[in-house]
Write an enzyme that holds these catalytic residues in place. Structure first.
Site, short mmCIF file in Angstrom:
data_model
loop_
_atom_site.label_atom_id
_atom_site.label_comp_id
_atom_site.label_asym_id
_atom_site.label_seq_id
_atom_site.Cartn_x
_atom_site.Cartn_y
_atom_site.Cartn_z
N ARG A 22 0.85 -1.19 0.00
CA ARG A 22 0.00 0.00 0.00
C ARG A 22 0.88 1.24 0.00
O ARG A 22 2.09 1.16 0.23
CB ARG A 22 -0.90 0.01 1.24
N THR A 55 3.14 1.72 9.93
CA THR A 55 2.03 1.92 10.85
C THR A 55 1.88 0.72 11.75
O THR A 55 2.50 -0.33 11.53
CB THR A 55 0.71 2.25 10.11
N GLY A 98 -4.04 3.98 4.29
CA GLY A 98 -3.14 3.65 3.20
C GLY A 98 -3.89 2.74 2.25
O GLY A 98 -4.55 1.80 2.70
N HIS A 100 -0.85 -1.89 13.84
CA HIS A 100 -2.20 -2.39 14.09
C HIS A 100 -2.16 -3.23 15.35
O HIS A 100 -1.19 -3.95 15.59
CB HIS A 100 -2.70 -3.27 12.94
N ASP A 115 3.73 5.02 4.89
CA ASP A 115 4.95 4.62 5.57
C ASP A 115 4.63 3.50 6.56
O ASP A 115 3.79 2.66 6.30
CB ASP A 115 5.55 5.85 6.27
N GLY A 154 -6.80 0.10 3.56
CA GLY A 154 -7.87 1.00 3.99
C GLY A 154 -7.49 1.85 5.17
O GLY A 154 -6.47 2.54 5.15
N CYS A 185 3.84 6.46 10.55
CA CYS A 185 3.61 7.09 9.26
C CYS A 185 4.76 8.01 8.86
O CYS A 185 4.60 8.92 8.05
CB CYS A 185 2.28 7.85 9.23
#
Length: 251
Positions: free
Chosen positions: A97, A102, A171, A104, A100, A182, A200
């Site tokens: 994607r 990220t 992203g 989760h 940068d 998403g 990011c």
């Protein structure tokens, strides 16, 4: 009467909440749906007699802790080595994607719309603004005024001020006007893992989570309902049960 007609003509988006799934298997699953649409669009163009309508999807998922690095990301934005990640139980995936690095993790709602934008509008920037709008309207349900930050995707609180903090990362990847990946909205997300990255690639603005802004834990299912409501409003679609449910065999 015209309202009933509108419902009939509404674009259907197959919705599923797949619960808690590790990043790798969830990525494989959305890739399968994404490629199905991209392949069908190619067939539709080259052999119209075999043309079939593509299917739009919206997936909600919660991931166990994981860092993902987008195409434009710098490996240096991951501030710890693989051994430390293993010790902390955090997965790591370079992905296809935009954007940068990220994070989760639990307490975060991740939304993956796999949409054929030919059904809506063929404009990726507009698409990102629509996704941001869905999140902005959802946060408004909690009395928060969120907004956009010039030149940066995602959703921010106090954007454009020294207090700016990011509550939702975004992203996407698109091919043949089909989207994947998403948004990731922090609801009851522990921020400690964000300390191991430059989120990011933006080092001067912190991240936040809805529960910290409100001062209490938030009901995730309630937030999901708001997200679905605003997604439907924003895209003028109807969410319907999925014909391709995620199973662990899919992964």
């Amino acid at each position: 009467h015209s309202m009933a007609l509108a419902q009939v003509n509404m674009r259907k988006v197959e919705f599923q909440d797949i619960g808690t799934v590790r990043y790798g298997p969830a990525w494989d699953f959305q890739t399968t749906l994404f490629e199905r649409t991209v392949d069908q669009k190619l067939v539709n163009r080259k052999t119209p007699e075999k043309a079939k309508e593509t299917t739009d999807h919206l997936i909600f998922v919660e991931h166990p802790p994981v860092f993902t690095l987008g195409k434009s990301g710098k490996e240096a934005h991951l501030l710890v080595d693989q051994a430390r990640l293993k010790a902390e139980g955090i997965d790591y995936h370079p992905v296809n994607r935009g954007g940068d690095i990220t994070y989760h993790g639990p307490g975060q709602i991740v939304g993956y719309p796999i949409l054929d934008l030919d059904h809506y509008f063929t404009d990726i920037h507009k698409y990102l603004r629509y996704l941001e709008e869905v999140v902005i309207k959802t946060l408004a349900e909690y009395g928060l005024t969120a907004g956009r930050s010039d030149g940066e995707t995602g959703v921010w609180l106090d954007a454009g001020t020294p207090l700016a903090r990011k509550i939702c990362a975004m992203g996407v990847k698109a091919s043949r006007w089909t989207t994947m990946h998403g948004f990731a909205l922090n609801i009851n997300t522990s921020l400690k893992h964000f300390g191991l990255i430059v989120p990011c690639g933006i080092s001067d603005k912190p991240v936040t989570s809805l529960h910290l802004e409100l001062g209490h834990e938030v009901n995730l299912e309630e937030v999901k309902d708001y997200l679905k409501k605003h997604f439907v409003d924003q895209f003028g679609c109807a969410l319907v049960p999925t014909s391709t449910p995620y199973t662990h065999e899919n992964s």
